[in-house]
Design a protein around this motif. Structure first.
Motif, mmCIF file in Angstrom:
data_model
loop_
_atom_site.group_PDB
_atom_site.id
_atom_site.type_symbol
_atom_site.label_atom_id
_atom_site.label_comp_id
_atom_site.label_asym_id
_atom_site.label_seq_id
_atom_site.Cartn_x
_atom_site.Cartn_y
_atom_site.Cartn_z
ATOM 1 N N ASP A 152 0.818 -1.227 0.000
ATOM 2 C CA ASP A 152 0.000 0.000 0.000
ATOM 3 C C ASP A 152 0.849 1.273 0.000
ATOM 4 O OD1 ASP A 152 -2.334 -1.393 -0.159
ATOM 5 O OD2 ASP A 152 -2.765 -1.330 1.981
ATOM 6 N N PRO A 153 1.905 1.378 0.840
ATOM 7 C CA PRO A 153 2.730 2.594 0.775
ATOM 8 C C PRO A 153 3.324 2.847 -0.606
ATOM 9 C CG PRO A 153 3.208 1.390 2.791
ATOM 10 C CD PRO A 153 2.302 0.518 1.972
ATOM 11 N N LEU A 154 3.775 1.795 -1.270
ATOM 12 C CA LEU A 154 4.360 1.997 -2.592
ATOM 13 C C LEU A 154 3.317 2.432 -3.607
ATOM 14 C CD1 LEU A 154 6.982 -0.883 -2.953
ATOM 15 C CD2 LEU A 154 7.361 1.532 -2.510
ATOM 16 N N VAL A 155 2.092 1.951 -3.460
ATOM 17 C CA VAL A 155 1.014 2.415 -4.338
ATOM 18 C C VAL A 155 0.838 3.929 -4.198
ATOM 19 C CG1 VAL A 155 -1.477 2.367 -4.720
ATOM 20 C CG2 VAL A 155 -0.224 0.227 -4.469
ATOM 21 N N HIS A 156 0.806 4.418 -2.957
ATOM 22 C CA HIS A 156 0.649 5.861 -2.728
ATOM 23 C C HIS A 156 1.827 6.639 -3.306
ATOM 24 C CE1 HIS A 156 -2.960 5.550 -0.342
ATOM 25 N NE2 HIS A 156 -2.397 4.694 0.487
ATOM 26 N N LEU A 157 3.038 6.119 -3.146
ATOM 27 C CA LEU A 157 4.214 6.835 -3.643
ATOM 28 C C LEU A 157 4.240 6.873 -5.169
ATOM 29 C CD1 LEU A 157 6.938 5.527 -1.166
ATOM 30 C CD2 LEU A 157 6.005 7.842 -1.288
ATOM 31 N N VAL A 158 3.882 5.766 -5.814
ATOM 32 C CA VAL A 158 3.865 5.744 -7.279
ATOM 33 C C VAL A 158 2.779 6.672 -7.812
ATOM 34 C CG1 VAL A 158 3.395 4.291 -9.284
ATOM 35 C CG2 VAL A 158 4.879 3.443 -7.467
ATOM 36 N N ARG A 159 1.590 6.627 -7.215
ATOM 37 C CA ARG A 159 0.517 7.526 -7.641
ATOM 38 C C ARG A 159 0.925 8.986 -7.433
ATOM 39 N NH1 ARG A 159 -4.815 4.997 -7.609
ATOM 40 N NH2 ARG A 159 -5.727 6.947 -6.891
ATOM 41 N N ASN A 160 1.612 9.271 -6.338
ATOM 42 C CA ASN A 160 2.054 10.640 -6.057
ATOM 43 C C ASN A 160 3.076 11.103 -7.091
ATOM 44 O OD1 ASN A 160 1.964 12.859 -3.879
ATOM 45 N ND2 ASN A 160 4.153 12.522 -4.167
ATOM 46 N N SER A 161 4.009 10.204 -7.457
ATOM 47 C CA SER A 161 5.012 10.568 -8.461
ATOM 48 C C SER A 161 4.366 10.869 -9.799
ATOM 49 C CB SER A 161 6.029 9.427 -8.624
ATOM 50 O OG SER A 161 6.819 9.278 -7.474
ATOM 51 N N ILE A 162 3.363 10.078 -10.165
ATOM 52 C CA ILE A 162 2.718 10.273 -11.469
ATOM 53 C C ILE A 162 1.839 11.518 -11.467
ATOM 54 C CG2 ILE A 162 1.011 9.272 -13.043
ATOM 55 C CD1 ILE A 162 2.138 6.523 -12.318
ATOM 56 N N ASP A 163 1.089 11.725 -10.378
ATOM 57 C CA ASP A 163 0.152 12.848 -10.347
ATOM 58 C C ASP A 163 0.856 14.177 -10.093
ATOM 59 O OD1 ASP A 163 -2.412 14.015 -10.441
ATOM 60 O OD2 ASP A 163 -2.532 14.022 -8.262
ATOM 61 N N HIS A 164 1.716 14.231 -9.072
ATOM 62 C CA HIS A 164 2.379 15.490 -8.698
ATOM 63 C C HIS A 164 3.719 15.697 -9.407
ATOM 64 C CE1 HIS A 164 -0.419 16.562 -5.476
ATOM 65 N NE2 HIS A 164 -0.411 15.291 -5.125
ATOM 66 N N GLY A 165 4.428 14.584 -9.684
ATOM 67 C CA GLY A 165 5.786 14.720 -10.204
ATOM 68 C C GLY A 165 5.855 14.875 -11.707
ATOM 69 N N LEU A 166 5.316 13.920 -12.437
ATOM 70 C CA LEU A 166 5.454 13.929 -13.894
ATOM 71 C C LEU A 166 4.566 14.989 -14.540
ATOM 72 C CD1 LEU A 166 5.573 10.117 -14.752
ATOM 73 C CD2 LEU A 166 7.469 11.692 -14.382
ATOM 74 N N GLU A 167 5.120 15.653 -15.544
ATOM 75 C CA GLU A 167 4.376 16.672 -16.265
ATOM 76 C C GLU A 167 3.587 16.035 -17.413
ATOM 77 O OE1 GLU A 167 8.675 18.226 -15.562
ATOM 78 O OE2 GLU A 167 7.677 16.392 -16.250
ATOM 79 N N THR A 168 2.699 16.820 -17.993
ATOM 80 C CA THR A 168 1.986 16.379 -19.188
ATOM 81 C C THR A 168 2.963 16.353 -20.364
ATOM 82 O OG1 THR A 168 1.347 18.636 -19.761
ATOM 83 C CG2 THR A 168 -0.157 17.379 -18.333
ATOM 84 N N PRO A 169 2.654 15.604 -21.434
ATOM 85 C CA PRO A 169 3.576 15.551 -22.582
ATOM 86 C C PRO A 169 3.925 16.930 -23.139
ATOM 87 C CG PRO A 169 1.928 13.821 -22.770
ATOM 88 C CD PRO A 169 1.531 14.663 -21.588
ATOM 89 N N ASP A 170 2.944 17.835 -23.229
ATOM 90 C CA ASP A 170 3.228 19.173 -23.761
ATOM 91 C C ASP A 170 4.185 19.938 -22.853
ATOM 92 O OD1 ASP A 170 1.559 18.636 -25.869
ATOM 93 O OD2 ASP A 170 -0.188 19.638 -24.984
ATOM 94 N N ASP A 171 3.962 19.852 -21.537
ATOM 95 C CA ASP A 171 4.845 20.553 -20.600
ATOM 96 C C ASP A 171 6.259 19.977 -20.643
ATOM 97 O OD1 ASP A 171 2.760 22.158 -19.849
ATOM 98 O OD2 ASP A 171 2.255 20.996 -18.044
ATOM 99 N N ARG A 172 6.379 18.662 -20.803
ATOM 100 C CA ARG A 172 7.710 18.056 -20.857
ATOM 101 C C ARG A 172 8.457 18.492 -22.114
ATOM 102 N NH1 ARG A 172 9.004 14.041 -17.425
ATOM 103 N NH2 ARG A 172 10.519 13.219 -18.918
#
Length: 681
Positions: A400-420
């Protein structure tokens, strides 16, 4: 001890089969033209359908048949493998899992919706068993585009008892093209010698099909190791005997007992049993030997065995203490032997509990795939160190902790393709899951190449939430650790992924319950990395037993680097932050006697135990080093949940209790105390 329920065994095997199907589908999503992956997914679906039907999961078998048919069309080149097809079967795979776990539940119209999605992805109706059977009923003469094969096979005597139905194999051969089936009954013994559960019949099949040899091999792929099979290509024209489509399984009997007349030149001379010698005993023995290599054991039995080993270790410690105080040579000899054996048993038991983190990382491929479709981001998941092994309890509690961390990285960390692309990055963002062992710890890291943590937003949110005072000075690590506070979130709105401020709080509580620690590194514009430092095991550890004042404590031996004697001159140095010179480097040391406020005078010959925690080495000053100790970890009571200096307790040989030092928290507490003394002094 009662045998396992066959349905429970099927559910375990079905879960493994579904995991393999999911892994194949996720790989296929990136390699749509990979025929081996298509075949692997087809075989998985075929196995699941057949096993489900055999154990009475009719709804599962019927639903899985449609997915199998879709991939069969891909194998034959009738339709192309597309991302829409893979996504449809992935969604269908979730429904299959529900049909395995709750076969009698009301699943509504979920199945119909998924099949409609599958049909749209394939671009046409999937074949049904009735139409497949009808396709092979008419007598058709061989043409230049077809191949003719003579297939002779016999199965082990125990095939029927083990769940293999030869009629199903013959039906699959009929699905490949026009065929004539002849049964060889010459091996059937007299009635008084016949065993009803054994199989004595072998078959001779003449097949005309557009398929190649590999399609025939696929029919027998799951029984190939234990059977006798001969496949020969036939030149010339082959006449096919017709069989009524509606006869179902009975058409085999019709073809076997009274086949339609066939011209003598059309079919090669039929030689009954001499052409296919039946060797029954050896394949069965080989199969049994192969099955004996692996044994399924419920996890709770391992836990119970681990508890017994722990009690044995405590009893052995008591025996060693009694033998040490005795002059009986025989007692000492027996004590040493039992100590050796209990140590070997403990090590063996620990190996049994260790599980590679690949079993944990594999769960996130599907999560990343689904989140990529949900957020519209292009995400690549990279895993490293999958062979690193951790205690199974740690694996279960980290999911469960890793699920939260991966979701957090994708939602808060990674940008949209245009922004990248605007930032000069590649369109696809990367999330990396890695694991490595460092001493007695395993370090699991979640890293992304996104925008990084916005420190100004974190501080503003923390001040508005009352977590810190406005303008309060904080180190960079202290500021980043605020994201793990309960209810903390920098999301502007609540979504399916984030915004409620509970995910990271769960991560921190779980890691601390595992006696672990969390490190964060974030570079603006380049990404973030969250590292979880977790003990390898939560059951039994090697410890160093020490005395501080009148109390005895255990230091995890995996954290110990070396032990030194503290001279009187070094002990009398400044009380702010003390150092010892260790091979031309200064190592700070903490006086546990002062930290624990024992109120006792120090021993004349104090010892320094040098430990490493993360990137820092620290010395712990103790009064006496008693020796190594096999430590069975016992949880602290709820009254001691707030005592962070200790991670647990253990029972010594004399029945007394020794506390286990939490190295990470201990060093932090000692450094804080020394800083206060330095300011005061």
């Amino acid at each position: 001890m009662s045998a396992l329920d066959p349905v429970a065994v099927f559910r375990m095997e079905a879960a493994e089969c579904l995991e393999a199907i999911e892994a194949g589908l996720l790989d296929l999503m990136h390699q749509l033209d990979n025929k081996d992956l298509v075949d692997a997914v087809f075989r998985g679906l075929h196995t699941l359908k057949g096993s489900g039907a055999m154990f009475g999961f009719e709804a599962l078998a019927a639903f899985t048949h449609h997915c199998e048919t879709a991939f069969d069309r891909v194998r034959k080149g009738e339709v192309a493998a597309t991302s829409e097809l893979v996504a449809a079967v992935l969604a269908a795979q979730d429904h299959m899992r529900a049909l395995v776990e709750q076969p009698d539940a009301d699943h509504g119209d979920t199945g119909h919706k998924l099949l409609a999605q599958l049909q749209a992805a394939v671009g046409g109706k999937t074949a049904t068993p009735a139409t497949a059977a009808a396709a092979v009923t008419a007598p058709v003469q061989n043409t230049s585009g077809k191949n003719s094969w003579r297939i002779r096979f016999s199965l082990p005597a125990s095939s029927m008892a083990n769940g293999t139905n030869p009629l199903g194999l013959l039906d699959e051969l009929r699905d490949l093209g026009e065929c004539t089936v002849r049964a060889n009954t010459s091996a059937i013994p007299p009635l008084d010698a016949l065993t009803p559960t054994e199989l004595y019949v072998s078959w001779d099949v003449t097949l005309t099909s557009e398929q190649d040899r590999s399609a025939i091999d696929d029919v027998f792929i799951f029984v190939l190791d234990d059977m006798e099979l001969s496949v020969d290509e036939i030149d010339g024209t082959v006449a096919i005997a017709a069989a009524p489509a509606e006869a179902g399984p009975a058409r085999l009997a019709a073809a076997s007992v009274s086949p339609a007349p066939v011209p003598a030149a059309a079919v090669p001379e039929f030689r009954p049993v001499e052409a296919v010698p039946v060797k029954r005993e050896a394949p069965v023995a080989a199969s049994q030997a192969k099955a004996a290599e692996n044994v399924r054991v419920p996890a709770e039995r391992l836990d119970e065995l681990m508890d017994r080993v722990g009690e044995l270790v405590i009893a052995q410690s008591r025996l060693s203490q009694l033998a040490g105080a005795s002059t009986d040579i025989a007692l000492r000899s027996v004590s040493e032997e039992i100590e050796r054996l209990s140590g070997e048993l403990r090590d063996t038991m620990m190996v049994l509990r260790m599980v590679p983190v690949a079993t944990l990382f594999s769960r996130f491929r599907r999560l990343v795939h689904d989140l990529a479709r949900e957020t519209g981001k292009v995400i690549e998941l990279v895993t490293e160190g999958e062979t690193t092994e951790v205690d199974k309890t740690v694996i279960e509690r980290l999911a469960d902790p890793l699920v939260h961390l991966v979701r957090n990285s994708i939602d808060h960390g990674l940008e949209t393709p245009d922004d990248r692309l605007a930032a000069g990055k590649t369109e696809a963002g990367t999330v990396t899951l890695s694991a490595r062992q460092a001493g007695g710890e395993v370090i699991i890291s979640i890293k992304d190449d996104g925008r990084g943590i916005n420190r100004e937003r974190v501080r503003a949110k923390a001040e508005s939430s009352g977590l810190i005072l406005p303008g309060q000075p904080l180190s960079d690590q202290e500021l980043l650790q605020l994201i793990f506070a309960p209810g903390f979130s920098t999301a502007a709105a609540i979504t399916n992924l984030s915004g409620r401020g509970v995910g990271m709080d769960v991560v921190k509580k779980t890691v601390e319950a595992l006696r672990g620690a969390i490190d964060i590194v974030s570079v603006p514009g380049q990404g973030s990395e969250v590292s979880l430092r977790i003990p390898l095991t939560l059951a039994i550890i090697d410890g160093l037993l020490v005395r501080v004042g009148s109390g005895r404590y255990v230091i995890p031996l995996s954290a110990v680097e070396e032990c030194l004697e503290l001279s009187l001159e070094e002990d009398l140095r400044s009380r702010g932050r003390s150092f010892i010179s260790l091979r031309d480097s200064l190592v700070p040391f903490l006086r546990l006697r002062d930290l624990f406020r024992t109120g006792t005078k120090p021993d004349v010959h104090q010892k320094v135990v040098v430990i490493s925690t993360g990137t820092e080495r620290v010395g712990l000053v103790v009064d006496q080093i008693i020796g190594d100790h096999q430590t069975v970890i016992k949880s602290m009571s709820k009254l001691h949940n707030d005592v962070a200096t200790f991670s647990g307790a253990t029972i010594l040989g004399d029945g007394s209790v020794a506390l286990i030092l939490d190295v990470g928290h201990l060093v932090a507490a000692g450094q804080q105390q020394e800083a206060q003394l330095r300011v005061a002094g």
